[in-house]
Scaffold this active site. Sequence first.
Site, mmCIF file in Angstrom:
data_model
loop_
_atom_site.group_PDB
_atom_site.id
_atom_site.type_symbol
_atom_site.label_atom_id
_atom_site.label_comp_id
_atom_site.label_asym_id
_atom_site.label_seq_id
_atom_site.Cartn_x
_atom_site.Cartn_y
_atom_site.Cartn_z
ATOM 1 N N ASN A 80 0.883 -0.711 -0.187
ATOM 2 C CA ASN A 80 -0.240 0.038 0.312
ATOM 3 C C ASN A 80 1.410 1.715 -0.162
ATOM 4 O O ASN A 80 1.200 1.867 1.131
ATOM 5 C CB ASN A 80 -0.461 0.028 1.171
ATOM 6 C CG ASN A 80 -1.507 1.190 1.268
ATOM 7 O OD1 ASN A 80 -1.641 1.997 0.552
ATOM 8 N ND2 ASN A 80 -2.066 1.712 2.810
ATOM 9 N N LYS A 84 0.146 4.583 -0.522
ATOM 10 C CA LYS A 84 -0.198 5.359 0.172
ATOM 11 C C LYS A 84 -0.009 7.171 -0.928
ATOM 12 O O LYS A 84 -0.088 6.714 -2.065
ATOM 13 C CB LYS A 84 -0.036 5.553 1.440
ATOM 14 C CG LYS A 84 0.082 4.126 2.360
ATOM 15 C CD LYS A 84 0.246 4.736 3.369
ATOM 16 C CE LYS A 84 0.089 2.902 4.774
ATOM 17 N NZ LYS A 84 0.207 3.616 6.147
ATOM 18 N N HIS A 107 -9.706 1.462 4.699
ATOM 19 C CA HIS A 107 -8.280 1.472 5.414
ATOM 20 C C HIS A 107 -8.527 2.527 7.058
ATOM 21 O O HIS A 107 -9.544 3.733 6.929
ATOM 22 C CB HIS A 107 -6.956 2.096 5.003
ATOM 23 C CG HIS A 107 -5.488 2.196 5.286
ATOM 24 N ND1 HIS A 107 -5.680 2.820 5.794
ATOM 25 C CD2 HIS A 107 -4.204 1.090 5.216
ATOM 26 C CE1 HIS A 107 -4.574 2.599 6.567
ATOM 27 N NE2 HIS A 107 -3.749 1.577 5.869
ATOM 28 N N GLU A 162 -6.675 5.043 7.780
ATOM 29 C CA GLU A 162 -6.795 6.733 7.528
ATOM 30 C C GLU A 162 -7.718 6.880 6.999
ATOM 31 O O GLU A 162 -8.077 8.347 7.083
ATOM 32 C CB GLU A 162 -4.966 5.866 6.449
ATOM 33 C CG GLU A 162 -3.903 6.544 7.389
ATOM 34 C CD GLU A 162 -2.922 5.732 6.623
ATOM 35 O OE1 GLU A 162 -2.791 5.218 5.727
ATOM 36 O OE2 GLU A 162 -1.649 5.409 7.586
ATOM 37 N N GLU A 220 -5.761 -4.609 10.533
ATOM 38 C CA GLU A 220 -4.524 -3.888 10.738
ATOM 39 C C GLU A 220 -5.064 -2.900 11.833
ATOM 40 O O GLU A 220 -5.232 -2.042 12.247
ATOM 41 C CB GLU A 220 -4.665 -3.437 9.626
ATOM 42 C CG GLU A 220 -4.630 -3.116 8.118
ATOM 43 C CD GLU A 220 -3.473 -2.434 7.427
ATOM 44 O OE1 GLU A 220 -2.404 -2.637 7.124
ATOM 45 O OE2 GLU A 220 -4.229 -1.034 7.821
ATOM 46 N N GLY A 253 2.019 2.208 10.892
ATOM 47 C CA GLY A 253 3.621 3.992 10.666
ATOM 48 C C GLY A 253 3.722 3.786 11.804
ATOM 49 O O GLY A 253 4.750 4.873 11.972
ATOM 50 N N SER A 296 3.135 -1.944 10.829
ATOM 51 C CA SER A 296 5.056 -2.422 10.468
ATOM 52 C C SER A 296 5.392 -3.898 10.175
ATOM 53 O O SER A 296 6.478 -4.508 10.459
ATOM 54 C CB SER A 296 4.980 -1.785 12.196
ATOM 55 O OG SER A 296 4.541 -0.772 12.096
HETATM 56 C C1 PEP Z 1 -0.963 0.415 6.326
HETATM 57 O O1 PEP Z 1 -0.775 1.746 6.229
HETATM 58 O O2 PEP Z 1 -1.994 -0.681 5.750
HETATM 59 C C2 PEP Z 1 0.474 -0.054 6.747
HETATM 60 C C3 PEP Z 1 -0.253 -1.523 7.578
HETATM 61 O O3 PEP Z 1 1.729 0.783 7.033
HETATM 62 P P1 PEP Z 1 2.712 0.003 7.847
HETATM 63 O O4 PEP Z 1 2.947 -0.981 7.315
HETATM 64 O O5 PEP Z 1 3.002 1.269 7.136
HETATM 65 O O6 PEP Z 1 2.267 0.111 9.121
#
Ligand code: PEP
Length: 261
Positions: A10, A12, A99, A101, A168, A174, A213
Amino acid sequence: MERKYLIVGNWKMNKTPSQSEDLVKKIIDLKTRHGISAHVTIAICPPFTSLDRCAEWLKNTDIAIGAQNLYFEKEGAFTGEISASMLKDLRLTYVIIGHSERRAIFHETDEQIHQKVKIAQASQLIPILCVGETLDERESNRTLTVIETQISHVLEGLTNTNLVIAYEPVWAIGTGKTATPEMAQKVHQFIRELLQKQFGKGSQIIPILYGGSMKPDNAADLLTQPDIDGGLIGGASLVAESFMDIVATKGLSPLDSRKES
Ligand code: PEP
Protein backbone atom coordinates in the site's frame (compact mmCIF):
# COMPACT_ATOMS: atom_id res chain seq x y z
CA MET A 1 -7.02 -24.11 -7.05
CA GLU A 2 -4.11 -23.55 -4.65
CA ARG A 3 -4.59 -20.85 -2.04
CA LYS A 4 -1.55 -18.61 -2.02
CA TYR A 5 -0.05 -16.13 0.39
CA LEU A 6 -0.93 -12.61 -0.68
CA ILE A 7 1.56 -9.80 -0.07
CA VAL A 8 0.15 -6.36 -0.93
CA GLY A 9 2.04 -3.06 -0.99
CA ASN A 10 0.00 0.00 0.00
CA TRP A 11 1.94 2.99 -1.29
CA LYS A 12 -0.52 5.47 0.25
CA MET A 13 0.01 9.08 -0.96
CA ASN A 14 3.61 8.47 -2.01
CA LYS A 15 5.35 8.34 -5.40
CA THR A 16 4.70 10.52 -8.42
CA PRO A 17 3.94 8.65 -11.65
CA SER A 18 7.60 8.65 -12.66
CA GLN A 19 8.77 7.57 -9.20
CA SER A 20 6.13 4.84 -9.30
CA GLU A 21 7.47 3.64 -12.60
CA ASP A 22 10.99 3.37 -11.10
CA LEU A 23 9.65 1.43 -8.11
CA VAL A 24 7.56 -0.97 -10.17
CA LYS A 25 10.49 -1.66 -12.51
CA LYS A 26 12.70 -2.51 -9.50
CA ILE A 27 10.02 -4.82 -8.11
CA ILE A 28 9.73 -6.67 -11.43
CA ASP A 29 13.51 -6.93 -11.65
CA LEU A 30 13.92 -8.23 -8.09
CA LYS A 31 11.14 -10.74 -8.60
CA THR A 32 12.96 -12.19 -11.58
CA ARG A 33 16.29 -12.28 -9.71
CA HIS A 34 14.94 -13.63 -6.40
CA GLY A 35 12.91 -16.47 -7.95
CA ILE A 36 9.96 -15.91 -5.62
CA SER A 37 8.10 -18.90 -4.16
CA ALA A 38 5.22 -20.15 -6.26
CA HIS A 39 3.08 -20.04 -3.10
CA VAL A 40 3.04 -16.22 -3.01
CA THR A 41 0.96 -13.71 -4.96
CA ILE A 42 2.28 -10.14 -5.07
CA ALA A 43 0.10 -7.06 -5.50
CA ILE A 44 0.86 -3.35 -5.39
CA CYS A 45 -1.55 -0.49 -4.72
CA PRO A 46 -0.05 2.76 -6.03
CA PRO A 47 -1.87 6.12 -5.91
CA PHE A 48 -4.59 6.70 -8.52
CA THR A 49 -2.34 8.88 -10.67
CA SER A 50 0.20 6.06 -11.08
CA LEU A 51 -2.20 3.18 -11.73
CA ASP A 52 -2.28 3.38 -15.50
CA ARG A 53 1.51 3.49 -15.90
CA CYS A 54 2.11 0.74 -13.35
CA ALA A 55 -0.59 -1.46 -14.89
CA GLU A 56 1.16 -1.09 -18.23
CA TRP A 57 4.47 -2.28 -16.74
CA LEU A 58 2.78 -5.18 -14.99
CA LYS A 59 0.62 -6.41 -17.84
CA ASN A 60 2.94 -9.27 -18.86
CA THR A 61 3.82 -10.28 -15.30
CA ASP A 62 1.95 -12.16 -12.58
CA ILE A 63 2.14 -9.20 -10.20
CA ALA A 64 -1.34 -7.87 -9.53
CA ILE A 65 -2.33 -4.24 -9.07
CA GLY A 66 -5.03 -2.54 -7.06
CA ALA A 67 -6.28 0.87 -5.99
CA GLN A 68 -6.39 2.32 -2.48
CA ASN A 69 -10.00 3.49 -2.51
CA LEU A 70 -13.08 4.02 -4.69
CA TYR A 71 -16.44 5.73 -4.45
CA PHE A 72 -19.65 3.76 -4.02
CA GLU A 73 -21.76 5.51 -6.66
CA LYS A 74 -21.62 4.26 -10.24
CA GLU A 75 -21.05 7.68 -11.88
CA GLY A 76 -22.23 11.28 -11.79
CA ALA A 77 -21.68 14.58 -10.03
CA PHE A 78 -19.15 13.49 -7.39
CA THR A 79 -16.26 15.83 -8.07
CA GLY A 80 -12.91 14.30 -7.27
CA GLU A 81 -14.15 10.76 -6.78
CA ILE A 82 -13.20 7.58 -8.68
CA SER A 83 -15.69 4.84 -9.60
CA ALA A 84 -15.34 1.06 -9.64
CA SER A 85 -15.80 0.91 -13.42
CA MET A 86 -12.96 3.43 -13.93
CA LEU A 87 -10.68 1.13 -11.93
CA LYS A 88 -11.88 -2.01 -13.65
CA ASP A 89 -11.14 -0.43 -17.02
CA LEU A 90 -7.48 -0.13 -15.94
CA ARG A 91 -7.46 -3.93 -15.46
CA LEU A 92 -7.00 -3.73 -11.72
CA THR A 93 -7.62 -6.77 -9.54
CA TYR A 94 -7.89 -5.32 -6.04
CA VAL A 95 -9.12 -2.27 -4.22
CA ILE A 96 -8.30 -1.45 -0.59
CA ILE A 97 -11.46 -0.41 1.25
CA GLY A 98 -11.94 0.98 4.75
CA HIS A 99 -8.28 1.59 5.59
CA SER A 100 -8.00 3.08 9.07
CA GLU A 101 -6.58 6.30 7.62
CA ARG A 102 -9.76 6.70 5.58
CA ARG A 103 -11.91 5.89 8.59
CA ALA A 104 -10.03 8.31 10.89
CA ILE A 105 -9.06 11.20 8.59
CA PHE A 106 -11.94 11.10 6.09
CA HIS A 107 -14.57 9.87 8.56
CA GLU A 108 -15.66 6.88 6.48
CA THR A 109 -18.37 4.89 8.20
CA ASP A 110 -19.05 1.16 8.18
CA GLU A 111 -22.16 1.90 6.09
CA GLN A 112 -20.12 3.69 3.39
CA ILE A 113 -17.51 0.95 3.51
CA HIS A 114 -20.30 -1.61 3.06
CA GLN A 115 -21.46 0.25 -0.07
CA LYS A 116 -17.90 0.35 -1.38
CA VAL A 117 -17.38 -3.39 -0.89
CA LYS A 118 -20.67 -4.03 -2.70
CA ILE A 119 -19.86 -1.93 -5.76
CA ALA A 120 -16.32 -3.32 -5.92
CA GLN A 121 -17.59 -6.90 -5.97
CA ALA A 122 -20.32 -6.03 -8.46
CA SER A 123 -17.57 -4.67 -10.73
CA GLN A 124 -15.39 -7.80 -10.36
CA LEU A 125 -12.80 -6.01 -8.24
CA ILE A 126 -11.63 -7.85 -5.14
CA PRO A 127 -12.04 -5.66 -2.06
CA ILE A 128 -9.27 -5.74 0.54
CA LEU A 129 -11.39 -4.81 3.54
CA CYS A 130 -9.37 -3.33 6.41
CA VAL A 131 -10.47 -3.74 10.01
CA GLY A 132 -8.67 -3.03 13.26
CA GLU A 133 -8.86 -1.61 16.73
CA THR A 134 -7.34 1.58 18.16
CA LEU A 135 -4.92 1.50 21.09
CA ASP A 136 -7.64 2.68 23.43
CA GLU A 137 -9.94 -0.12 22.26
CA ARG A 138 -7.21 -2.72 22.75
CA GLU A 139 -6.27 -1.45 26.18
CA SER A 140 -9.87 -1.60 27.29
CA ASN A 141 -10.18 -5.21 26.05
CA ARG A 142 -12.58 -4.35 23.25
CA THR A 143 -10.50 -5.64 20.33
CA LEU A 144 -12.70 -8.59 19.40
CA THR A 145 -15.94 -6.64 19.86
CA VAL A 146 -14.66 -3.86 17.59
CA ILE A 147 -13.57 -6.34 14.93
CA GLU A 148 -16.89 -8.17 15.11
CA THR A 149 -18.84 -4.92 14.77
CA GLN A 150 -16.79 -3.72 11.79
CA ILE A 151 -17.06 -7.06 10.00
CA SER A 152 -20.73 -7.67 10.70
CA HIS A 153 -21.73 -4.13 9.62
CA VAL A 154 -19.61 -4.03 6.51
CA LEU A 155 -20.40 -7.55 5.31
CA GLU A 156 -24.06 -7.53 6.27
CA GLY A 157 -26.13 -9.41 3.69
CA LEU A 158 -23.17 -10.10 1.39
CA THR A 159 -22.70 -13.58 -0.04
CA ASN A 160 -19.77 -13.07 -2.41
CA THR A 161 -16.53 -14.57 -1.07
CA ASN A 162 -14.41 -12.70 -3.61
CA LEU A 163 -12.91 -10.78 -0.76
CA VAL A 164 -9.72 -10.23 1.23
CA ILE A 165 -9.67 -9.13 4.87
CA ALA A 166 -6.75 -7.16 6.28
CA TYR A 167 -6.47 -7.07 10.05
CA GLU A 168 -4.59 -3.87 10.81
CA PRO A 169 -4.39 -2.81 14.44
CA VAL A 170 -4.52 0.99 14.13
CA TRP A 171 -1.82 1.44 16.78
CA ALA A 172 0.60 -0.62 14.68
CA ILE A 173 0.20 1.26 11.40
CA GLY A 174 3.21 3.35 10.52
CA THR A 175 4.35 3.37 14.15
CA GLY A 176 7.04 0.70 14.11
CA LYS A 177 5.00 -1.22 16.72
CA THR A 178 3.85 -4.62 15.55
CA ALA A 179 1.29 -6.91 17.09
CA THR A 180 3.07 -9.98 18.42
CA PRO A 181 2.47 -13.05 16.26
CA GLU A 182 0.28 -14.45 19.08
CA MET A 183 -1.82 -11.27 19.30
CA ALA A 184 -2.30 -11.22 15.55
CA GLN A 185 -3.07 -14.95 15.36
CA LYS A 186 -5.78 -14.63 18.01
CA VAL A 187 -7.60 -11.94 16.02
CA HIS A 188 -7.09 -13.74 12.72
CA GLN A 189 -8.57 -16.92 14.13
CA PHE A 190 -11.53 -14.91 15.41
CA ILE A 191 -12.02 -13.32 11.98
CA ARG A 192 -11.84 -16.77 10.37
CA GLU A 193 -14.65 -17.91 12.67
CA LEU A 194 -16.77 -14.85 11.82
CA LEU A 195 -16.29 -15.50 8.11
CA GLN A 196 -17.15 -19.15 8.57
CA LYS A 197 -20.41 -18.18 10.31
CA GLN A 198 -21.34 -15.81 7.50
CA PHE A 199 -20.15 -17.67 4.40
CA GLY A 200 -19.89 -21.28 5.54
CA LYS A 201 -17.32 -23.49 3.83
CA GLY A 202 -16.82 -20.90 1.07
CA SER A 203 -15.10 -18.66 3.63
CA GLN A 204 -11.98 -20.84 3.51
CA ILE A 205 -10.79 -19.15 0.33
CA ILE A 206 -10.88 -15.65 1.85
CA PRO A 207 -7.30 -14.57 2.63
CA ILE A 208 -6.82 -12.81 5.97
CA LEU A 209 -3.80 -10.49 5.84
CA TYR A 210 -1.96 -8.86 8.70
CA GLY A 211 -0.94 -5.20 8.40
CA GLY A 212 0.92 -2.89 10.76
CA SER A 213 4.67 -2.28 10.55
CA MET A 214 5.39 -5.61 8.86
CA LYS A 215 9.06 -5.64 7.87
CA PRO A 216 11.53 -8.21 6.52
CA ASP A 217 12.71 -9.00 10.05
CA ASN A 218 9.29 -9.73 11.56
CA ALA A 219 7.52 -11.12 8.48
CA ALA A 220 8.44 -14.78 9.01
CA ASP A 221 7.13 -14.89 12.59
CA LEU A 222 3.82 -13.34 11.50
CA LEU A 223 3.34 -15.18 8.22
CA THR A 224 3.90 -18.63 9.73
CA GLN A 225 0.98 -18.23 12.15
CA PRO A 226 -1.81 -20.70 11.25
CA ASP A 227 -4.39 -18.05 10.26
CA ILE A 228 -2.20 -15.34 8.72
CA ASP A 229 -2.40 -15.64 4.95
CA GLY A 230 -0.29 -12.67 3.92
CA GLY A 231 0.46 -9.05 4.62
CA LEU A 232 -0.65 -5.52 3.79
CA ILE A 233 2.55 -3.53 3.81
CA GLY A 234 2.76 0.26 4.03
CA GLY A 235 6.15 1.84 4.74
CA ALA A 236 8.24 -1.19 3.82
CA SER A 237 6.56 -1.41 0.40
CA LEU A 238 8.02 1.94 -0.68
CA VAL A 239 11.48 0.43 -1.01
CA ALA A 240 11.65 -2.38 -3.57
CA GLU A 241 14.27 -4.34 -1.62
CA SER A 242 12.40 -4.43 1.68
CA PHE A 243 9.08 -5.20 -0.02
CA MET A 244 10.59 -8.04 -1.99
CA ASP A 245 12.45 -9.34 1.07
CA ILE A 246 9.04 -9.74 2.72
CA VAL A 247 7.72 -11.45 -0.41
CA ALA A 248 10.75 -13.77 -0.31
CA THR A 249 10.23 -14.75 3.36
CA LYS A 250 11.72 -18.17 3.91
CA GLY A 251 9.89 -21.14 5.38
CA LEU A 252 6.40 -20.47 4.03
CA SER A 253 4.80 -23.80 3.35
CA PRO A 254 1.82 -24.00 0.98
CA LEU A 255 -1.25 -22.53 2.74
CA ASP A 256 -3.40 -25.58 2.07
CA SER A 257 -0.94 -28.00 3.65
CA ARG A 258 -0.59 -25.66 6.62
CA LYS A 259 -4.34 -25.66 7.25
CA GLU A 260 -4.52 -29.44 7.10
CA SER A 261 -1.76 -29.98 9.64
C1 PEP B 1 -0.89 0.18 6.06
O1 PEP B 1 -1.02 1.38 5.99
O2 PEP B 1 -1.73 -0.56 5.52
C2 PEP B 1 0.26 -0.34 6.80
C3 PEP B 1 0.25 -1.58 7.20
O3 PEP B 1 1.29 0.53 7.03
P1 PEP B 1 2.71 0.20 7.72
O4 PEP B 1 3.21 -1.08 7.14
O5 PEP B 1 3.58 1.38 7.37
O6 PEP B 1 2.45 0.09 9.18
